[in-house]
Enzyme design. Structure first.
Site, mmCIF file in Angstrom:
data_model
loop_
_atom_site.group_PDB
_atom_site.id
_atom_site.type_symbol
_atom_site.label_atom_id
_atom_site.label_comp_id
_atom_site.label_asym_id
_atom_site.label_seq_id
_atom_site.Cartn_x
_atom_site.Cartn_y
_atom_site.Cartn_z
ATOM 1 N N VAL A 430 0.824 -1.068 -0.254
ATOM 2 C CA VAL A 430 -0.034 0.060 -0.029
ATOM 3 C C VAL A 430 0.760 1.183 -0.002
ATOM 4 C CG1 VAL A 430 -0.217 -0.026 2.621
ATOM 5 C CG2 VAL A 430 -1.854 1.181 1.064
ATOM 6 N N HIS A 431 1.939 1.130 0.550
ATOM 7 C CA HIS A 431 2.761 2.392 0.602
ATOM 8 C C HIS A 431 4.370 1.621 0.477
ATOM 9 C CE1 HIS A 431 -0.033 4.002 3.785
ATOM 10 N NE2 HIS A 431 -0.275 4.409 2.767
ATOM 11 N N LEU A 432 5.241 2.468 -0.369
ATOM 12 C CA LEU A 432 6.437 1.831 -0.765
ATOM 13 C C LEU A 432 7.398 3.110 -0.225
ATOM 14 C CD1 LEU A 432 4.624 0.977 -3.323
ATOM 15 C CD2 LEU A 432 6.879 0.128 -4.076
#
Lengths: 505, 204
Positions: A430-432
């Site tokens: 969902v986030h990097l």
């Protein structure tokens, strides 16, 4: 057709790591050009139709080893256009770990504070009041309260939210203060030029400093090349995302002897869905608004890095994420108004990497370590317990082949499953973070704590790729604040301290 | 983060759970393997009769899918969405294959992998897939067995085939207003629904 531009600073990318830099540098009097590979789609064009808007606003990729999936915004405003409007301050514990583990002594809360404040104000991050907590969020609230778990309504960057349930499809009401409607117009009002459908291919370096960015103009309909664009500048700020930033730098032949491409981290995510006896209408109201923080790294909690957040029950994405197919899947979908859904946001321990393939495209490698998979399994169980405590009659786990859970005892089935990415109906990032990180050491990063590349004068990394680790909370404010902090250094350099880095027109 | 379309075979502009399984299938040679089997005469040749309910309606001008791949997509969508959804497809109230055709027409990077995936599903036979006849010629229970085998396979590429086709089926089916109405979603701007979603007794 070939075009050329000259400016003081070129910013590659217009999302959370690029648009604030453009606004800050333009405010400081620099002539700024922003290159954005995606199209410019304005609020009036956000139809609210899932199928249409997903195709127009987003892009997808995946890890080539584990198959873990990654998606991002692909438009002016970047992922801020398709995120769920959640805002957290940079967790102090995370900043401390960056100072301790990466030698970033200057990354103190004090150093971040003015930039966090500016980001917070610009996007209007504000508490979510009861009028904007939907039933979907309320089910999470009820379950957490009954189990005695810490939980809270999250801050959101909205103004005048109409509860449409379309935050992640651009927000047709214009209430969400994405970069498209905040930083980008701020930058343009100060003279910055935003060039959509301009894909940065390579950074030119000469004499140890940046000279220009070579880009390809893309056809708005086919996205095929229609021309070349060269932007000459004395400063280049790269904010093309955790896949795009390392790939651009690698295509440019940069980063030898550094950790460029390494150290990528995710917030891994899975969905848990629950059916309630009363309607929830989880497709309306803020797409995300409420979080269980009991096992998070925020607000003084000590992990183990799990945030559980309410999330929209929009039809297509719910159908795609539910396990299985056929009659049983349809039975669950026919109860759509009665479904609540939440997402696990895991602060991974895993580290992955980004390379480029022979075409120059990003090649992501990310194989979750056993500890992360074990924590995902535990988080799924906790969410199921929460929903049962809240009164759910059935809980649907994100594992193909496991029947609906109706009691705590049913959760034992999870222990019998070999918990691996491909056993799950959907496991994604969902986030990097990382890949061109700030560090005091070349062995750990690509740039120093001012975001400046170790080996190239005038080259900066300003997006999530510069962050040395994941943050354990939705990161847009941290990314924006760090970008502003770096931009302030560039602007100061133009004031004479490092005039070699920013050329006059 | 935006993938450069000209530099990547990945499918920009698609949701994560749709684009990537097809992308991986193409990259890893699964389909080339299937093509090899076909070349060696392992796979059946020619076109058997496709049930008329699966054929594209008259007058539809398909942009990417052939009539056969249209029928294959329609067949897999009918099994994925369940019996009542399948009835809506059969009655032509909802046409996921036509929607899929329109999607991939806009996204050339996805077109070939989708067509190839549908070709494998239609023509693949044991030991590759759990069948000996074209997918569209199987009865519903046999089609379900093929999909179950894909979903639970130890081969990741077979699971990718399932995941990609399932996700695109769900996306195209539930993007249609007719199907959304049947699951109780009135659409994006329903004032009464929004009010109901925001109204509850706040106690816990």
């Amino acid at each position: 057709m070939s075009e050329s531009l000259r400016c003081d600073a070129v910013v590659v990318g217009s999302g959370a790591g690029g648009a604030p830099v453009a606004a800050a540098l333009a405010e400081a009097g620099l002539d700024v050009v922003v290159l954005e590979a995606g199209a410019r789609i304005e609020t009036r064009d956000f139809s609210g139709e899932e199928g249409e808007m997903i195709a127009r606003l987003m892009t997808a990729n995946s890890a080539r080893d584990s198959g873990m999936e990654v998606y991002a915004g692909a438009c002016v405003g970047g992922s801020t256009v398709v995120n769920d409007a959640l805002c957290w301050h940079p967790p102090p514990e995370i900043l401390a770990s960056w100072r301790r583990d990466f030698g970033l002594a200057g990354l103190t809360e004090t150093a971040f504070a003015p930039h966090v404040d500016r980001a917070w104000r610009t996007v209007n991050a504000s508490p979510t009041d009861r009028e904007h907590l939907n039933r979907n969020a309320h089910q999470l609230e009820v379950g957490a309260a009954r189990l005695g778990w810490s939980a809270e309504a999250m801050h959101r960057n909205v103004r005048g939210c109409a509860n449409l349930g379309l935050c992640n499809l651009g927000c047709p009401s214009g209430a969400k203060r994405s970069a498209l409607v905040s930083w980008v117009p701020d930058a343009e009002a100060r003279g910055a030029r935003v060039v959509p459908l301009a894909r940065a291919d390579r950074i030119e370096v000469a004499g140890g400093g940046v000279r220009a960015v070579q880009a390809t103009r893309l056809d708005p309909r086919t996205r095929q090349p229609v021309g070349a664009l060269r932007v000459e500048a004395g400063a280049v700020c790269v904010a093309a995302g955790v896949l795009g930033t390392p790939a651009l730098l690698l295509r440019s032949g940069l980063g030898a002897g550094t950790a460029l491409g390494r150290g990528v981290q995710f917030h891994s995510s899975v969905y848990v869905t629950a059916r309630f006896p009363e309607p929830v209408f989880g497709f309306y109201g803020p797409t995300m608004a409420y979080a269980v923080t009991e096992w998070s790294d925020v607000n003084g909690h000590r992990g183990p890095g799990l945030m559980l957040e309410s999330v929209t029950v929009a039809p297509s994405v719910t159908a795609s994420s539910l396990p299985g197919f056929g009659a049983e899947h349809e039975r669950v979908m026919e109860a759509l108004p009665y479904l609540a859904r939440a997402v696990v946001v895991l602060r991974d321990r895993t580290r992955g990497s980004v390379a480029i393939d022979r075409d120059g495209a990003p090649a992501l490698s990310y194989q979750p370590v056993a500890e992360d998979l074990a924590r995902i399994r535990e988080a799924v169980k906790q969410l199921a317990r929460l929903y049962l405590a809240a009164g759910a009659t059935e809980v649907y786990l994100p594992v193909n082949g496991i029947a609906a859970v109706r009691s705590e005892a049913d959760l034992a089935a999870l222990d019998a499953v070999r918990f691996e990415p491909r056993a799950l109906s959907l496991l994604y990032a969902v986030h990097l973070f990382g890949g061109a990180a700030m560090s005091a050491s070349r062995a750990q990063g690509f740039c120093d704590e001012s975001g400046r590349a170790f080996d190239v004068v005038g080259l900066y990394v300003t997006d999530a790729a510069a962050l040395p680790s994941n943050t354990g909370a939705n990161p847009q404010i941290t990314i924006m604040a760090n970008a502003l902090r770096i931009a302030a250094g560039i602007a100061a350099a133009r004031g004479g301290r490092r005039s070699d880095e920013v050329s006059a027109r | 983060m935006t993938l450069p379309a000209g530099l990547s075979r990945d499918a920009g502009g698609l949701p994560r759970d749709v684009a990537e399984p097809f992308g991986r299938l193409d990259r890893r040679g699964f389909l080339r393997f299937a093509g090899l089997l076909a070349g060696a005469g392992v796979l059946p040749a020619g076109c058997g009769g496709v049930p008329s309910e699966l054929n594209p309606p008259g007058g539809v001008d398909l942009q990417v899918l052939s009539p056969r791949s249209y029928a294959t997509f329609q067949a897999v969508a009918m099994r994925c969405v369940g019996p009542r959804g399948a009835e809506g497809i059969r009655a032509r109230r909802i046409d996921p294959a036509r929607a899929a055709d329109a999607w991939v027409a806009r996204l050339p990077a996805l077109a070939d992998p989708l067509v190839q995936a549908l070709w494998v599903l239609e023509w693949g036979v044991a030991p590759l897939l759990a069948k000996w006849r074209p997918f569209t010629a199987l009865d519903g229970a046999s089609q379900d067995r093929v999909l179950e085998d894909l979903m639970r396979s130890r081969l990741e590429l077979k699971r990718d085939l399932f995941k990609g086709l399932k996700s695109l089926s769900m996306l195209t089916f539930y993007s249609d207003p007719a199907s959304r109405a049947e699951v109780g979603y009135p659409g994006a701007f329903d004032a009464a629904g929004i009010a109901a979603a925001m109204t509850y007794a706040p106690g816990v």
